[in-house]
Scaffold this active site. Structure first.
Site, mmCIF file in Angstrom:
data_model
loop_
_atom_site.group_PDB
_atom_site.id
_atom_site.type_symbol
_atom_site.label_atom_id
_atom_site.label_comp_id
_atom_site.label_asym_id
_atom_site.label_seq_id
_atom_site.Cartn_x
_atom_site.Cartn_y
_atom_site.Cartn_z
ATOM 1 N N HIS A 85 1.049 -1.244 0.204
ATOM 2 C CA HIS A 85 -0.170 0.052 0.331
ATOM 3 C C HIS A 85 0.791 1.576 0.049
ATOM 4 O O HIS A 85 0.635 2.112 -0.319
ATOM 5 C CB HIS A 85 -1.059 -0.029 1.547
ATOM 6 C CG HIS A 85 -0.270 0.410 2.388
ATOM 7 N ND1 HIS A 85 -0.370 -0.739 3.643
ATOM 8 C CD2 HIS A 85 0.564 1.390 2.837
ATOM 9 C CE1 HIS A 85 0.150 -0.463 4.530
ATOM 10 N NE2 HIS A 85 0.403 1.137 4.387
ATOM 11 N N ASP A 114 0.052 -7.875 1.293
ATOM 12 C CA ASP A 114 0.663 -6.625 1.603
ATOM 13 C C ASP A 114 2.077 -6.124 1.768
ATOM 14 O O ASP A 114 2.512 -5.697 2.559
ATOM 15 C CB ASP A 114 -0.091 -5.612 2.814
ATOM 16 C CG ASP A 114 0.056 -3.657 2.477
ATOM 17 O OD1 ASP A 114 -0.112 -3.594 1.566
ATOM 18 O OD2 ASP A 114 -0.770 -3.371 3.106
ATOM 19 N N SER A 181 4.997 2.577 8.119
ATOM 20 C CA SER A 181 3.968 0.895 6.962
ATOM 21 C C SER A 181 5.163 0.851 6.617
ATOM 22 O O SER A 181 5.553 1.256 5.992
ATOM 23 C CB SER A 181 2.932 1.820 6.545
ATOM 24 O OG SER A 181 1.865 2.223 7.813
#
Length: 235
Positions: A85, A114, A181
């Site tokens: 992402h 992911d 992230s």
């Protein structure tokens, strides 16, 4: 004369104390900005250095011209893993550390988990040990670049291990914010255990980490030229 001498000695002592106090405040302020581990045992200087040499900032430019900030972990020579992402709709990306920048190219994608693998030739390589031997209650460290800002390490424990797809998704209270992230979760010895991925809005105990098992599988698929190499939306 004696009074003047005493005043001079006192002034010198005050100056030394002020200098020491300023130095300690500076060190403490730096520590606060880089590590939030006050309720648990702080990682050793060696572990902190290992985490800093392993975790990078990533900047991805999207087709719209917007910049997406995230983090990435060095997992092999010239190869880093991040969240897909972070790379969604990116037309070019670069990894950054201490003001240095390296162009990065997507070489493998596991969008179901992911996780995306980047090639960034020239990035200084430091071997990273991994482990999937975790227990609930075990202390862990989350390292990344929250908000696309400075390197940060926070401490917590493993709250739960959620069995999924032949591995355990890690739930922790080691805090990480947007921008971290793609950073890494490490055990007390600095071994990589997973990739920081998503959290509940309220945070707290609800920070979730993709296990290192899937990272190792992605690297193996990339080496075997069996991996997907495009990313649109993810997770």
């Amino acid at each position: 004369m004696d009074h003047a001498s005493n005043r001079g000695s006192a002034n010198k002592k005050n100056l030394v104390n002020m200098s020491l106090s300023t130095t300690l405040r500076t060190i403490f302020a730096y520590f606060i900005s880089t590590c939030g581990c006050f309720s648990l045992a702080d990682p050793s200087p060696d572990v902190l250095a290992k985490l800093h040499s392993t975790v990078f900032k990533i900047s991805s430019e999207r087709g719209s011209g917007t910049i997406q900030a995230g983090s990435a972990v060095l997992v092999a020579d010239g190869k880093l893993v991040t969240n897909c992402h972070v790379l969604a709709w990116a037309k070019k990306s670069q990894v950054i550390r201490d003001g240095e920048r390296w162009p990065a190219k997507l070489i493998a994608a596991d969008q179901e988990h992911d996780l995306c693998l980047l090639a960034a030739p020239g990035v200084p390589f430091v071997a990273t040990a991994t482990t999937n031997q975790l227990q609930i209650g075990q202390e862990v460290h989350a390292a990344g670049y929250p908000g696309g800002g400075s390197f940060n390490v926070s401490c917590g424990v493993v709250r739960a291990l959620h069995s999924y797809d032949s591995a355990n998704v890690i739930q922790t209270n080691a805090n990480f914010a947007p921008g971290a992230s793609g950073g890494g979760l490490f055990d007390g010895d600095g071994n990589l255990v997973g990739i920081l991925t998503f959290r509940a809005i309220r945070g707290g105990d609800f920070h979730f980490v993709m296990p290192v098992d899937w990272v190792n599988e992605l690297v193996a698929r990339a080496d075997a030229a069996e991996a997907e190499r495009t990313v649109a939306a993810a997770f």
